[in-house]
Design a protein around this motif. Structure first.
Motif, PDB file in Angstrom:
ATOM      1  N   MET A 104       0.606  -1.197  -0.092  1.00  0.00           N
ATOM      2  CA  MET A 104      -0.150  -0.007  -0.109  1.00  0.00           C
ATOM      3  C   MET A 104       1.165   1.270   0.509  1.00  0.00           C
ATOM      4  O   MET A 104       0.621   2.404  -0.978  1.00  0.00           O
ATOM      5  CB  MET A 104      -1.017  -0.115   1.026  1.00  0.00           C
ATOM      6  N   ASN A 105       2.282   1.047   0.428  1.00  0.00           N
ATOM      7  CA  ASN A 105       3.092   2.021   0.979  1.00  0.00           C
ATOM      8  C   ASN A 105       3.313   3.073  -0.822  1.00  0.00           C
ATOM      9  O   ASN A 105       3.665   3.800  -1.240  1.00  0.00           O
ATOM     10  CB  ASN A 105       4.088   2.029   1.864  1.00  0.00           C
ATOM     11  N   ALA A 106       3.598   1.430  -1.805  1.00  0.00           N
ATOM     12  CA  ALA A 106       4.513   1.914  -2.956  1.00  0.00           C
ATOM     13  C   ALA A 106       3.816   1.931  -3.662  1.00  0.00           C
ATOM     14  O   ALA A 106       3.511   2.830  -4.854  1.00  0.00           O
ATOM     15  CB  ALA A 106       5.112   0.462  -3.472  1.00  0.00           C
ATOM     16  N   TYR A 107       2.235   1.892  -3.192  1.00  0.00           N
ATOM     17  CA  TYR A 107       1.380   2.235  -3.930  1.00  0.00           C
ATOM     18  C   TYR A 107       1.076   3.677  -4.246  1.00  0.00           C
ATOM     19  O   TYR A 107       0.568   4.713  -5.180  1.00  0.00           O
ATOM     20  CB  TYR A 107      -0.313   1.681  -3.945  1.00  0.00           C
ATOM     21  N   MET A 108       0.560   4.070  -3.430  1.00  0.00           N
ATOM     22  CA  MET A 108       0.565   5.385  -3.106  1.00  0.00           C
ATOM     23  C   MET A 108       1.652   6.330  -3.005  1.00  0.00           C
ATOM     24  O   MET A 108       1.646   7.774  -3.112  1.00  0.00           O
ATOM     25  CB  MET A 108       0.160   5.127  -1.063  1.00  0.00           C
ATOM     26  N   GLU A 109       2.727   5.782  -3.132  1.00  0.00           N
ATOM     27  CA  GLU A 109       4.201   6.529  -3.390  1.00  0.00           C
ATOM     28  C   GLU A 109       3.894   6.474  -4.502  1.00  0.00           C
ATOM     29  O   GLU A 109       3.978   7.942  -5.138  1.00  0.00           O
ATOM     30  CB  GLU A 109       5.130   6.135  -2.625  1.00  0.00           C
ATOM     31  N   ALA A 110       3.664   5.971  -5.603  1.00  0.00           N
ATOM     32  CA  ALA A 110       3.661   5.867  -7.014  1.00  0.00           C
ATOM     33  C   ALA A 110       2.555   6.915  -7.988  1.00  0.00           C
ATOM     34  O   ALA A 110       2.938   7.322  -8.278  1.00  0.00           O
ATOM     35  CB  ALA A 110       3.139   3.945  -7.595  1.00  0.00           C
ATOM     36  N   HIS A 111       1.470   7.123  -7.153  1.00  0.00           N
ATOM     37  CA  HIS A 111       0.148   7.979  -7.067  1.00  0.00           C
ATOM     38  C   HIS A 111       0.680   9.289  -7.317  1.00  0.00           C
ATOM     39  O   HIS A 111       0.298   9.894  -7.279  1.00  0.00           O
ATOM     40  CB  HIS A 111      -0.795   7.558  -6.538  1.00  0.00           C
TER      41      HIS A 111
END
Length: 168
Positions: A104-111
């Motif tokens: 989830m951290n990686a997903y939100m950082e990507a966005h």
């Protein structure tokens, strides 16, 4: 004998230097930011109040043709990143946001930054404000809430006694 200005300045400085004030102000600011992030994400807004960019054609195709799809609310069947949003205050009085786990951290950082997720580039959908966003009406509203909190705190009872002012 101190002047009225010195007495008031000392009183103000003691309030601002109180660790309780700093902790309360940081906690209040964190709560305002988390509420704003959740609200703007729920309605598809970036941190500056603009609408999210749509997904690319290839990315939307993987999402069943939904150009606005986002996993902020249903990352794992029922739990999304917004359900696990946590902000901690760092030693330099900045905030670090986390979303429950590394995926989830990686997903939100990507966005947040419009990064590649390995298969395609994610559209930038900023959930945390950057410096430029602070001028936006949405962030100005958040700053006004914080300003009101600080003003209210500074207007609370003073350590200055009437006798001190009269004796000047």
């Amino acid at each position: 004998m101190p002047t009225l200005g010195q007495i008031l300045t000392d009183d103000l400085a003691s309030k601002l230097n109180d660790s309780g004030f700093l902790n309360d102000a940081l906690e209040f600011t964190r709560d305002v930011m988390i509420e704003s992030i959740k609200d703007s994400s729920e309605y598809g807004y970036n941190a500056d109040g603009s609408f999210w960019d749509e997904l690319s054609d290839s990315h939307a195709k993987r999402k069943g043709g939904d150009y606005t799809a986002d996993l902020r609310f249903k990352f794992y069947s029922t739990v999304g990143a917004m359900d696990n949003l946590y902000a901690s205050v760092q030693s330099d009085n900045t905030f670090e946001f986390e979303f429950g786990d590394d995926k989830m951290n990686a997903y939100m950082e990507a966005h947040q930054y419009g990064l590649s997720n390995g298969r395609s580039r994610m559209p930038e959908r900023r959930w945390a404000p950057n410096e430029a966003d602070l001028e936006s009406p949405m962030q100005q509203e958040n700053l006004k809430k914080i300003e009101s909190f600080i003003t209210e705190y500074l207007n609370e009872s003073s350590t200055v006694q009437g006798a001190q002012i009269v004796s000047i």
